[in-house]
Design an enzyme around this catalytic site. Structure first.
Site, PDB file in Angstrom:
ATOM      1  N   ARG A  25     -80.319  80.872  70.533  1.00 40.46           N
ATOM      2  CA  ARG A  25     -79.467  80.806  71.732  1.00 40.46           C
ATOM      3  C   ARG A  25     -78.742  79.455  71.763  1.00 40.46           C
ATOM      4  O   ARG A  25     -77.579  79.364  72.132  1.00 40.46           O
ATOM      5  CB  ARG A  25     -80.297  81.011  73.018  1.00 40.46           C
ATOM      6  CG  ARG A  25     -79.454  80.816  74.270  1.00 40.46           C
ATOM      7  CD  ARG A  25     -80.048  81.335  75.570  1.00 40.46           C
ATOM      8  NE  ARG A  25     -81.465  81.401  75.657  1.00 40.46           N
ATOM      9  CZ  ARG A  25     -82.278  80.352  75.863  1.00 40.46           C
ATOM     10  NH1 ARG A  25     -81.779  79.136  75.994  1.00 40.46           N
ATOM     11  NH2 ARG A  25     -83.577  80.517  75.932  1.00 40.46           N
ATOM     12  N   TYR A  77     -54.683  88.642  83.414  1.00 42.10           N
ATOM     13  CA  TYR A  77     -55.553  89.715  82.925  1.00 42.10           C
ATOM     14  C   TYR A  77     -56.458  90.178  84.079  1.00 42.10           C
ATOM     15  O   TYR A  77     -57.071  89.355  84.762  1.00 42.10           O
ATOM     16  CB  TYR A  77     -56.382  89.220  81.730  1.00 42.10           C
ATOM     17  CG  TYR A  77     -57.502  90.166  81.392  1.00 42.10           C
ATOM     18  CD1 TYR A  77     -57.243  91.492  81.060  1.00 42.10           C
ATOM     19  CD2 TYR A  77     -58.830  89.755  81.434  1.00 42.10           C
ATOM     20  CE1 TYR A  77     -58.264  92.379  80.789  1.00 42.10           C
ATOM     21  CE2 TYR A  77     -59.862  90.646  81.158  1.00 42.10           C
ATOM     22  CZ  TYR A  77     -59.579  91.953  80.834  1.00 42.10           C
ATOM     23  OH  TYR A  77     -60.600  92.839  80.578  1.00 42.10           O
ATOM     24  N   ASP A 149     -55.562  80.211  78.754  1.00 43.90           N
ATOM     25  CA  ASP A 149     -56.034  81.399  78.056  1.00 43.90           C
ATOM     26  C   ASP A 149     -54.994  81.682  76.968  1.00 43.90           C
ATOM     27  O   ASP A 149     -53.873  82.096  77.246  1.00 43.90           O
ATOM     28  CB  ASP A 149     -56.163  82.580  79.044  1.00 43.90           C
ATOM     29  CG  ASP A 149     -56.718  83.829  78.377  1.00 43.90           C
ATOM     30  OD1 ASP A 149     -56.554  83.980  77.148  1.00 43.90           O
ATOM     31  OD2 ASP A 149     -57.302  84.666  79.094  1.00 43.90           O
ATOM     32  N   LYS A 174     -59.643  89.930  70.464  1.00 47.41           N
ATOM     33  CA  LYS A 174     -58.278  90.376  70.212  1.00 47.41           C
ATOM     34  C   LYS A 174     -57.790  89.923  68.830  1.00 47.41           C
ATOM     35  O   LYS A 174     -58.295  90.383  67.847  1.00 47.41           O
ATOM     36  CB  LYS A 174     -57.383  89.879  71.352  1.00 47.41           C
ATOM     37  CG  LYS A 174     -57.961  90.197  72.746  1.00 47.41           C
ATOM     38  CD  LYS A 174     -57.998  91.686  73.019  1.00 47.41           C
ATOM     39  CE  LYS A 174     -58.955  92.152  74.112  1.00 47.41           C
ATOM     40  NZ  LYS A 174     -59.288  91.328  75.218  1.00 47.41           N
TER      41      LYS A 174
HETATM   42  C1  LIG Z   1     -55.762  87.565  78.226  1.00 45.09           C
HETATM   43  C2  LIG Z   1     -57.207  87.985  78.228  1.00 45.09           C
HETATM   44  N1  LIG Z   1     -58.149  87.103  78.556  1.00 45.09           N
HETATM   45  C3  LIG Z   1     -59.453  87.432  78.591  1.00 45.09           C
HETATM   46  C4  LIG Z   1     -59.885  88.709  78.301  1.00 45.09           C
HETATM   47  C5  LIG Z   1     -61.356  89.055  78.380  1.00 45.09           C
HETATM   48  O1  LIG Z   1     -61.919  89.109  77.109  1.00 45.09           O
HETATM   49  P1  LIG Z   1     -63.107  90.096  76.670  1.00 45.09           P
HETATM   50  O2  LIG Z   1     -62.604  91.502  76.822  1.00 45.09           O
HETATM   51  O3  LIG Z   1     -63.364  89.687  75.244  1.00 45.09           O
HETATM   52  O4  LIG Z   1     -64.272  89.819  77.556  1.00 45.09           O
HETATM   53  C6  LIG Z   1     -58.931  89.670  77.942  1.00 45.09           C
HETATM   54  C7  LIG Z   1     -59.360  91.055  77.630  1.00 45.09           C
HETATM   55  O5  LIG Z   1     -58.568  91.974  77.576  1.00 45.09           O
HETATM   56  C8  LIG Z   1     -57.555  89.296  77.908  1.00 45.09           C
HETATM   57  O6  LIG Z   1     -56.600  90.189  77.595  1.00 45.09           O
END
Ligand SMILES: Cc1ncc(COP(=O)(O)O)c(C=O)c1O
Length: 360
Positions: A25, A77, A149, A174
């Protein structure tokens, strides 16, 4: 190749005297290799990986205390919006959502409680562009932490730390992983103090990825530059096709010269990415559903950033957790279709779009 250290614990030389690793961990050699790799891609000092993008977001929000305030974009998001409003608002943290493409909108919300500015650029799903350097300059002057992000752009196209951000966050799920087979998140920072606080939370709260997933992402990243070039090239051609189609109303792609912040995108991004959205003339929900059902090559699915093309309907899928009134305020219409353009032959993708939109 970095081995998959499929181990939870490590033999110690004597009590309290370990050989660099104690318990997975806290640290795992495959994860360490990936954390260093992602940090290097972002021109950062320290990387930390998490069990999902949301686990990375959750960890960042744990830097805050009740009474603190966060400013973020109103085109965000949906999962990030959900954790802000449905989880952390309950712990006494206040969130303000503004159109971040205008700096004055951010300035208007700053007060003595503002502790964090959360930027997403390009935004999901409307591909708005936020001027990272300008927001970070404003935040720095007021001692406010900036998070970017960077999921949509990836470090291949955009490096927020170089533009003055304190923290870069990723849904590694992604483009970084790139093959729709892993769920993971990451954070990259330059300041040791910030890293130490986040590493403490990573270990204390425990949302870490397993070594097999870290191995897969290390492998995916080897082709990040090749994939991103192909994604950008295909998306740009598709954006031009859609912009000239009589049934298409608006195309949202930062690479189009008519995009509101195309000039800023040009300065802070190397290219414009593989994501784009478009609306249909008439904004008819039933017709939008028909188009989505007719796709043959674009798979209708959540997520993005894999080598295969995906299509999605934000209003009913990724952004369903945002109330309709809020969604519409941000310009997210019922006929909005989001494309994650893959690396297939672009002529095939355009053919698929044509038949889906025209219904013949
Ligand atoms: C721009 C963005 N940030 C964060 C996330 C969250 O990531 P995760 O699905 O890996 O938890 C996503 C998921 O679609 C996203 O598109």
């Amino acid at each position: 190749m970095t081995p998959i250290y499929q181990t939870s614990t490590y033999v110690q030389a004597s009590p309290g005297k370990h050989k660099g690793y104690e318990y997975s961990r806290t640290h795992n050699p495959t994860r360490t290799a990936l954390q260093k790799n992602i940090a290097a891609l972002e021109n950062g000092q320290y990387g930390l990986c998490f069990a999902s993008g949301m686990a990375a977001t959750d960890t960042l929000l744990k830097l805050l205390k009740p009474g603190d305030e966060v400013i973020s974009t109103n085109d965000l998001y949906g999962g990030t919006y959900r954790i802000f409003t449905k989880v952390y608002e309950g712990f006494g943290i206040k969130f303000h959502f503004v159109a971040m493409d205008e700096i004055k909108n951010i300035e208007a919300q700053i007060n003595e409680h503002t502790k964090m500015i959360w930027i997403e650029t390009p935004t999901n799903p409307l591909l708005n562009i936020v001027d990272i350097a300008a927001v970070c300059k404003l935040a720095k002057a007021k001692n406010i932490l900036t998070v970017v992000d960077n999921t949509f752009a990836t470090p291949y196209l955009q490096n927020p730390l170089d533009l003055g951000a304190d923290i870069v966050a990723h849904s590694v799920t992604k483009y970084l992983a790139g093959h729709s087979d892993v769920v993971m998140g990451a954070i990259v920072v330059n300041k040791k103090e910030l890293h130490d606080s986040l590493a403490f939370l990573q270990n204390a709260c425990g949302a870490v990825p397993g070594p097999q997933d870290c191995f897969l992402v290390l492998r995916g990243i080897k082709t990040l530059h090749l994939r991103m070039k192909a994604h950008c090239e295909n998306a740009s051609k598709i954006a031009s096709f859609l912009a000239s189609h009589p049934k298409v109303d608006k195309v949202y792609y930062p690479g189009i010269s008519t995009h509101k912040n195309h000039a800023i995108a040009k300065t802070q991004m190397k290219d414009f990415g593989g994501m784009l959205s478009f609306t249909l003339k008439g904004d008819d929900i039933a017709e939008t559903m028909n188009v989505l059902e007719r796709f043959k090559l674009f798979s209708l699915a959540e997520s993005l950033g894999g080598v295969e093309s995906l299509c999605g309907h934000p209003a009913s899928m990724t952004h369903a957790s945002i109330p309709k009134a809020e969604r519409e305020k941000a310009g997210l219409k019922d006929s909005l279709i989001r494309l994650s353009v893959g690396v297939e032959e672009v002529e095939d993708l355009i053919e698929d779009l044509k038949q889906a939109i025209e219904g013949k």
